[in-house]
Motif scaffolding. Structure first.
Motif, PDB file in Angstrom:
ATOM      1  N   HIS A  13      -5.071 -16.758  42.617  1.00 13.99           N
ATOM      2  CA  HIS A  13      -5.818 -17.806  41.918  1.00 13.99           C
ATOM      3  C   HIS A  13      -5.625 -17.747  40.391  1.00 13.99           C
ATOM      4  O   HIS A  13      -5.524 -18.783  39.725  1.00 13.99           O
ATOM      5  CB  HIS A  13      -7.297 -17.634  42.269  1.00 13.99           C
ATOM      6  CG  HIS A  13      -8.204 -18.658  41.689  1.00 13.99           C
ATOM      7  ND1 HIS A  13      -8.313 -19.932  42.191  1.00 13.99           N
ATOM      8  CD2 HIS A  13      -9.061 -18.604  40.637  1.00 13.99           C
ATOM      9  CE1 HIS A  13      -9.193 -20.609  41.472  1.00 13.99           C
ATOM     10  NE2 HIS A  13      -9.663 -19.824  40.526  1.00 13.99           N
ATOM     11  N   HIS A  35      -4.036 -20.414  37.718  1.00 14.77           N
ATOM     12  CA  HIS A  35      -4.710 -20.896  36.504  1.00 14.77           C
ATOM     13  C   HIS A  35      -3.783 -20.806  35.295  1.00 14.77           C
ATOM     14  O   HIS A  35      -3.682 -21.726  34.500  1.00 14.77           O
ATOM     15  CB  HIS A  35      -5.956 -20.060  36.196  1.00 14.77           C
ATOM     16  CG  HIS A  35      -7.228 -20.629  36.759  1.00 14.77           C
ATOM     17  ND1 HIS A  35      -7.661 -21.905  36.492  1.00 14.77           N
ATOM     18  CD2 HIS A  35      -8.182 -20.074  37.551  1.00 14.77           C
ATOM     19  CE1 HIS A  35      -8.821 -22.113  37.096  1.00 14.77           C
ATOM     20  NE2 HIS A  35      -9.148 -21.021  37.755  1.00 14.77           N
ATOM     21  N   ASP A  74     -11.167 -25.156  38.607  1.00 13.03           N
ATOM     22  CA  ASP A  74     -10.455 -24.952  39.869  1.00 13.03           C
ATOM     23  C   ASP A  74      -9.891 -26.260  40.417  1.00 13.03           C
ATOM     24  O   ASP A  74     -10.560 -27.299  40.380  1.00 13.03           O
ATOM     25  CB  ASP A  74     -11.402 -24.321  40.896  1.00 13.03           C
ATOM     26  CG  ASP A  74     -11.709 -22.881  40.520  1.00 13.03           C
ATOM     27  OD1 ASP A  74     -11.040 -22.352  39.614  1.00 13.03           O
ATOM     28  OD2 ASP A  74     -12.616 -22.299  41.139  1.00 13.03           O
TER      29      ASP A  74
HETATM   30 ZN    ZN Z   1     -10.857 -20.485  38.827  1.00 12.66          ZN
END
Ligand code: ZN
Ligand code: KG4
Length: 340
Positions: free
Chosen positions: A115, A119, A305
């Motif tokens: 993740h 990003h 996100d």
């Molecule tokens: Zn995040």
């Protein structure tokens, strides 16, 4: 690997269900997102079990919406990238199981994506993409770290928070100020009506060398000030919000500057939810301009996100020929960026 490889990206690590489709030649074709923020707002933070259940409800309708937006049939997908970690275990399991089952049914590969790597690569989706090497400042609700990105897949963590993440500190302080979750954007808005000079707050860990951060003490100072301040000032909360935001921003800018000096890199990437903050952007811009360096951000909707960044990161991995033939569903709720 054919030139026209189509990757489906799936993000379910926290409280956003998101899907996106990335074409190796044509770029991002579609992205859809459902935010659970309103549901968790009632509890003042993310409730993991509710998050998992809601991902289950939303993931299939979102897949259909994403395919429709890209005007593609399901069979056009060549590979699936899903967020494997770090994140909430139950939430990650929904995305991972869905991705693996769909890949098995379509007889295509599925790959787990980190993740945080997603990003920090999110600005690569923009026409004006940063060039390697760069320093990435990752500032989200769960993480605050400075990473030297020497090459794709070569990440060196230069510093990180010893306690609260910057976003977490903003969220907790916003809660004290009676603002709704997630607090970062609400605190930013309130701060516009306040005077940052009305409170003197520390810039934690800037008076000693190193690139680590610590935000929990700052949050405690703010809490104490709120308790002891005379409640007669109608602008008390806005002033404290402004002073707190500036203290967090100043600290992040100072450390990012140090990381640029230390590595002699000329490019900075700021990503993660807090990178949407406008004061942070203004101050970062002033800092890099003074150094003859450049700063890059994801577009605003990809600061928080999303699945576009997951699809993109997965596409790079597919391009490199990476494979995961293991049929077992494996998630990594805790996963160091350097151990990808
Ligand atoms: Zn995040
Ligand atoms: O990256 P993200 O969506 O989720 C993870 O934590 O992985 O980041 C969410 C964090 C929250 O703490 C939220 O308050 C903060 O980003 N945030 C902001 C702003 N927008 C989101 N903080 C300050 N200013 C904003 N405009």
């Amino acid at each position: 690997m054919p030139n026209d490889f189509i990757t489906l990206g799936i993000e379910t690590s926290c409280d956003e269900t998101a899907l996106a489709i990335y074409h190796s030649e044509r770029g991002l074709l579609a992205h859809q997102l459902y935010s659970q923020v309103a549901m968790h707002n009632e509890y003042g933070g993310v409730v993991p079990e509710l998050a998992s259940r809601d991902h289950i409800k939303k993931i299939l309708p979102l897949l259909k919406a994403t395919l429709a937006a890209a005007n593609l049939p399901l069979t056009a997908i060549n590979g699936i990238a899903y967020t494997q970690g770090p994140g909430l275990a139950g939430a990650l399991l929904v995305g991972a199981s869905f991705a693996k089952s769909l890949a098995l049914a379509l007889n295509i590969p599925a790959l787990g994506v980190h993740h945080l790597e997603a990003h920090l690569l999110a600005p690569m989706l923009e026409p004006n993409a940063p060039e390697l090497p760069f320093i990435a400042l990752l500032v989200s609700g769960g993480h605050t770290m400075l990473v030297a990105v020497r090459a794709l897949n070569r990440y060196e963590i230069l510093g990180e928070t010893l306690d609260d993440a910057a976003g977490e500190a903003l969220d907790k302080t916003a809660k004290l100020l009676g603002l709704s979750y997630p607090g970062g954007p609400a605190l930013e808005k309130l701060a516009q009506q306040g005077d940052p000079a009305s409170f003197v707050l520390p810039r934690p860990m800037t008076d000693r060398p190193g690139l680590d951060f610590s935000f929990s003490g700052l949050k405690t100072v703010a809490a104490n000030l709120l308790q002891t301040a005379a409640n007669t000032d109608p602008n008390l909360k806005a002033n404290l919000a402004a002073a707190f935001q500036l203290a967090v921003v100043d600290t992040l800018v100072k450390k990012a500057e140090r990381a640029l000096i230390q590595t002699d890199f000329k490019t900075l990437v700021v990503a993660g939810g807090v990178s949407a903050n406008q004061l942070l952007r203004q101050r970062m811009q002033a800092m890099v301009s003074a150094k003859g360096a450049e700063v890059f951000y994801p577009r605003l909707q990809f600061c928080t996100d999303n699945a576009a960044m997951v699809a993109y990161t997965g596409a790079l991995r597919f391009q490199r020929g990476e494979k995961d033939a293991d049929l077992r569903i494996k998630i990594k709720p805790r996963w160091e960026l350097t151990l990808i």
